[in-house]
Design a protein around this motif. Sequence first.
Motif, PDB file in Angstrom:
ATOM      1  N   LYS A  93     -42.562  28.215  16.328  1.00  0.00           N
ATOM      2  CA  LYS A  93     -41.684  28.152  15.157  1.00  0.00           C
ATOM      3  C   LYS A  93     -42.382  28.822  13.976  1.00  0.00           C
ATOM      4  O   LYS A  93     -43.598  28.689  13.805  1.00  0.00           O
ATOM      5  N   PHE A 105     -41.223  18.226   9.304  1.00  0.00           N
ATOM      6  CA  PHE A 105     -40.987  18.957   8.053  1.00  0.00           C
ATOM      7  C   PHE A 105     -39.510  19.298   7.854  1.00  0.00           C
ATOM      8  O   PHE A 105     -39.131  19.875   6.850  1.00  0.00           O
ATOM      9  N   ILE A 106     -38.695  18.977   8.856  1.00  0.00           N
ATOM     10  CA  ILE A 106     -37.285  19.357   8.782  1.00  0.00           C
ATOM     11  C   ILE A 106     -36.444  18.164   8.338  1.00  0.00           C
ATOM     12  O   ILE A 106     -36.689  17.025   8.770  1.00  0.00           O
ATOM     13  N   LYS A 107     -35.456  18.434   7.478  1.00  0.00           N
ATOM     14  CA  LYS A 107     -34.564  17.370   7.012  1.00  0.00           C
ATOM     15  C   LYS A 107     -33.284  17.368   7.831  1.00  0.00           C
ATOM     16  O   LYS A 107     -32.823  18.415   8.277  1.00  0.00           O
ATOM     17  N   ASP A 159     -39.970  17.817  17.140  1.00  0.00           N
ATOM     18  CA  ASP A 159     -39.744  17.693  15.697  1.00  0.00           C
ATOM     19  C   ASP A 159     -41.079  17.760  14.973  1.00  0.00           C
ATOM     20  O   ASP A 159     -41.991  16.987  15.250  1.00  0.00           O
ATOM     21  N   SER A 160     -41.156  18.676  14.000  1.00  0.00           N
ATOM     22  CA  SER A 160     -42.436  18.910  13.327  1.00  0.00           C
ATOM     23  C   SER A 160     -42.723  17.875  12.245  1.00  0.00           C
ATOM     24  O   SER A 160     -43.860  17.685  11.836  1.00  0.00           O
ATOM     25  N   GLY A 198     -37.567  28.613  10.620  1.00  0.00           N
ATOM     26  CA  GLY A 198     -37.458  27.626  11.695  1.00  0.00           C
ATOM     27  C   GLY A 198     -37.989  26.274  11.311  1.00  0.00           C
ATOM     28  O   GLY A 198     -38.024  25.346  12.111  1.00  0.00           O
ATOM     29  N   CYS A 199     -38.437  26.113  10.095  1.00  0.00           N
ATOM     30  CA  CYS A 199     -39.015  24.835   9.726  1.00  0.00           C
ATOM     31  C   CYS A 199     -38.176  24.116   8.670  1.00  0.00           C
ATOM     32  O   CYS A 199     -38.579  23.115   8.113  1.00  0.00           O
ATOM     33  N   GLY A 200     -36.975  24.631   8.394  1.00  0.00           N
ATOM     34  CA  GLY A 200     -36.044  23.962   7.485  1.00  0.00           C
ATOM     35  C   GLY A 200     -36.622  23.743   6.106  1.00  0.00           C
ATOM     36  O   GLY A 200     -37.567  24.398   5.696  1.00  0.00           O
ATOM     37  N   GLY A 201     -36.050  22.792   5.385  1.00  0.00           N
ATOM     38  CA  GLY A 201     -36.657  22.454   4.108  1.00  0.00           C
ATOM     39  C   GLY A 201     -35.655  22.464   2.970  1.00  0.00           C
ATOM     40  O   GLY A 201     -34.550  22.031   3.085  1.00  0.00           O
ATOM     41  N   PRO A 204     -46.317  25.049   7.412  1.00  0.00           N
ATOM     42  CA  PRO A 204     -46.906  23.891   6.722  1.00  0.00           C
ATOM     43  C   PRO A 204     -48.196  23.435   7.412  1.00  0.00           C
ATOM     44  O   PRO A 204     -49.118  22.954   6.762  1.00  0.00           O
TER      45      PRO A 204
END
Lengths: 103, 164
Positions: free
Chosen positions: B131, A30-32, A27-28, B161-164, B109
């Motif tokens: 990613k 940055f993801i919700k 998990d980075s 791949g990093c959503g948001g 990011p």
Amino acid sequence: MASTIRVRATSSGETTEVQALIQHPMDSGFIKDSKGELIPPHFIQQLTFEYNGKPVFTADWGGGVSKDPYVKFAFKGGKKGDELKVSWVDNKGATDTTTAKIQ
Amino acid sequence: MTNTDNGFSATRRLILQGAGAVALVGLGNLPFGLAPAFAAANDKYPEEAFKQKSEADAIKSLYGKTAEVSDKVKMDAPEIAENGAVVPVSVTTTLADVTSISFLVAENPVALVASYKIPAGTMPSVANRIKMAKTSNVIVVVEAGGKLYSATKEVKVTVGGCGG
């Protein structure tokens, strides 16, 4: 618990090719999630491969490495039947180690 | 008499401290040529480099120098990645004395994705999966003989791949 690390090390005589697949969320941070809340960062920071007590490959990873990370490399030497030690540590301090026989 | 002695040793201590400080400053000013040996002995996780947002800052934090583009660094990455969460990228090089290989994604990011240490005897070739938040340049940096060489390729991402 079964090991999170799957390693395949194959010797061609001169070199040993190593492929590793590790189970980890990576998990980075940055993801919700489905509720719109950020999933806190949780990723492997360092992964090391040792042969004969010496590191042959070290990975420093950030949260940008894919979930269940995969890596492939090769080193000179490495005899069939010898052991390759693999270990990782993540940003929460969790670790795992395994040894694989070179095939 | 005792007083004078104390005074003397205190002065002496000050002078010694001063000398120590000068020595430390001197170390900080070592030319870059000596830096790689220092870095190689240091197996610590490069925490700061993984906090930098831009690829230039990450490379600077990691290596303390800038990279020059080289056609001896061969990157294999897809033209279009359907899934930005898993983009297979590999690199190989014909450069000699490779000590490290790093992967960066400019638009992520955090630009730095992975940095690999290559000891003597290990092939300068790595494959991994990274990613990508969106369409971006992927940069590979190879450290060889104390110098930095890079290759860049744009990868189009249809689903981030990093959503948001």
